[in-house]
Write an enzyme that holds these catalytic residues in place. Structure first.
Site, PDB file in Angstrom:
ATOM      1  N   HIS A  42       0.843  -1.198   0.180  1.00 33.25           N
ATOM      2  CA  HIS A  42       0.015   0.171   0.092  1.00 33.25           C
ATOM      3  C   HIS A  42       0.786   1.271   0.079  1.00 33.25           C
ATOM      4  CE1 HIS A  42      -2.955  -2.777   1.842  1.00 33.25           C
ATOM      5  NE2 HIS A  42      -3.439  -2.778   0.827  1.00 33.25           N
TER       6      HIS A  42
ATOM      7  N   GLU B   2       1.499   3.540   3.268  1.00 28.46           N
ATOM      8  CA  GLU B   2       1.946   3.138   4.490  1.00 28.46           C
ATOM      9  C   GLU B   2       3.401   3.324   4.515  1.00 28.46           C
ATOM     10  OE1 GLU B   2      -0.072  -0.789   4.735  1.00 28.46           O
ATOM     11  OE2 GLU B   2      -2.009   0.347   4.287  1.00 28.46           O
TER      12      GLU B   2
ATOM     13  N   HIS C 218       3.216  -3.368   6.666  1.00 26.39           N
ATOM     14  CA  HIS C 218       1.973  -2.461   6.585  1.00 26.39           C
ATOM     15  C   HIS C 218       2.067  -1.548   7.813  1.00 26.39           C
ATOM     16  CE1 HIS C 218       0.041  -4.391   3.323  1.00 26.39           C
ATOM     17  NE2 HIS C 218       0.773  -5.524   3.636  1.00 26.39           N
TER      18      HIS C 218
ATOM     19  N   GLU D  70       1.568  -5.203  10.926  1.00 25.12           N
ATOM     20  CA  GLU D  70       0.660  -4.291  10.802  1.00 25.12           C
ATOM     21  C   GLU D  70       0.872  -3.492  12.018  1.00 25.12           C
ATOM     22  OE1 GLU D  70      -1.765  -2.432   8.666  1.00 25.12           O
ATOM     23  OE2 GLU D  70      -2.131  -4.352   7.977  1.00 25.12           O
TER      24      GLU D  70
END
Lengths: 311, 311
Positions: B20, B23, B115, B177
């Site tokens: 992404h 990020e 992420h 994450e």
């Protein structure tokens, strides 16, 4: 005691959300008020909420072509916008037609413009450099009477620079800059604070219109001195991030030798000047592309005369 | 004591940042490692860092056409991509060709995918539902040995759902994450934590390759039960935000009667079911469009056998 200044009452107030389409407190508040404006109603003036950049809001981006909040300058407002121009130029002209024209006697009396920042700015009140007495009286009223505490005042452009912000369209203006909040996210705590400050601003106008005498005062405001960029590689990419000791420390004094950046190699970069300053907009997402890691500001005290409605 | 499982050594490891494009921890780390990969070097295997979605990184957006991290499914990997398709389909096929093919014996041994989230997820370790013994041993090793504490494990899709994530391309995979961090912003604290966890993951692989016996263990992981949407008006717009009592409370038990949302009219919406659950990804910016305010998860304990390299 100095003589009060007298100003005419305010009849038309505009409130803008979504000047930047991914700053969600203002976007959702204004959309709500367009459905149900009851909490904006006061007895002495009319309030018009509107969405600044609907196409940016739709796509949940800051802007689609160019930053709308840098487009209210004569160079953009006074040229014939062609189809090949960015839509924000046309939108700025529309807004200027409805709520301005900027600088004219037909302009709306007040523009309140609602913003968020990813920086830890708290509930910051933004004024343009040639701020009006009425606007700074409003700030003083908010600082003294709003249940939301600690609302620092920041002047948002250097003196002499042309104001190209949304709030410059009306006769008087104030922008709210609440953070930290990620782009595209609405946090309930900031939404509630913004709502409370807007209500307090409208209460101030109501009291002013009803003839309240607002006494003279002295007030502190932060004035921008310089925009500081990230260290960068020759290819233009950043080579360091905001130092962990500086992150989230908006409005806190930074002194010579204090850490400012940390390179991807793990090296600390210290403030090597001999000036002290108050950094603000530290690590604002939208300012990476503007080549700004933070603004350096100094704190000044302004003495302001009393204010009352002209009868 | 149960018999250890034996697996072949790992020779090729890929690390992806910018799956992404907004990020930033992974984006900046991988760009740094492409210039200077020294900290990734270990004696028994080769590490290849790469940028997942370079066009999204360039524009600092999550994706330009469709979410790359939902594109590693057979339906996208096995069709001939035409020029009219989103670039992410072509990019997924390229990545699958370089580091896969997914499910084949030629695939890379391990994919680590980096992420960030705007939710308060801390340093979360994401596994696909059919996680490998090696991946969960890596999680256990990180939880026990990494100087970054409190790394909860989350399984990132429901059982039986096809894994369409980047990490599914290699034989084993793990996604990090880390949050909360706004899109488009790099915070030094999260950058350092991500770097430390990556180093720990590589250390685990090195030890495994050198023949270390990793004993059997029991471990807790959060398993998704349901994706919960915001309340919405008939026109599809959200009519409430995450309740201030729930905001930032990822991985904390939510019980019947607890507040979940707050409407723009100021009304609290309580959890009216009789289930208890652990909410995660609360108020993730990228999930508004996916109609997800948070995930409901349950906590499960998994017993895992010992692991050692096959000799």
């Amino acid at each position: 005691m100095s003589q009060p200044q007298y100003l005419p009452p305010l009849r038309r107030v505009a409130i803008c959300g979504g000047t930047h389409g991914n700053e969600m407190s203002g976007v959702y508040l204004v959309k709500h008020w367009l459905q149900d404006p009851s909490e904006l109603q006061r007895s002495t003036f009319q309030v018009t909420p509107f969405v600044g950049n609907p196409r940016a809001v739709e796509q949940c981006v800051r802007y689609t072509g160019r930053d709308l909040n840098r487009t209210f300058a004569a160079a953009f407002l006074n040229t014939k916008a062609s189809d090949s121009d960015f839509q924000e130029i046309q939108r700025a002209q529309e807004i200027n037609q409805i709520f301005g024209p900027k600088g004219s006697s037909q302009a709306y009396d007040f523009m309140l413009d609602l913003h968020n920042t990813t920086a830890n700015m708290g509930c910051c009140l933004l004024l343009k450099s040639e701020f009006s007495l009425l606007s700074i009286h409003m700030c003083n009223y908010i600082q003294k009477h709003c249940t939301v505490r600690h609302c620092p005042i920041l002047v948002c452009q250097a003196s002499g620079e042309e104001a190209s912000f949304m709030m410059s369209v009306a006769k008087h203006g104030l922008a709210l800059e609440l953070g930290p909040q990620p782009q595209g996210v609405a946090r309930a705590d900031l939404l509630a604070k913004m709502r409370t400050i807007v209500a307090c601003a409208l209460d101030f106008i109501e009291l002013f219109n009803k003839g309240t005498l607002f006494p003279a005062f002295e007030i502190e405001a932060y004035i921008p001195v310089e925009r500081k960029d990230f260290p960068r590689y020759p290819n233009g990419e950043i080579s360091a991030v905001i130092h962990p000791n500086l992150q989230d420390k908006d409005f806190q004094l930074l002194k010579p030798g204090d850490p400012v950046f940390q390179t991807f190699d793990g090296e600390d970069i210290l403030h090597d000047g001999d000036d002290t300053f108050f950094p603000v907009f530290i690590n604002e997402a939208a300012y990476y592309e503007k080549k700004t890691a933070f603004w350096k500001t100094k704190k000044e005290t302004f003495a302001q005369p009393a204010l009352q409605k002209a009868f």
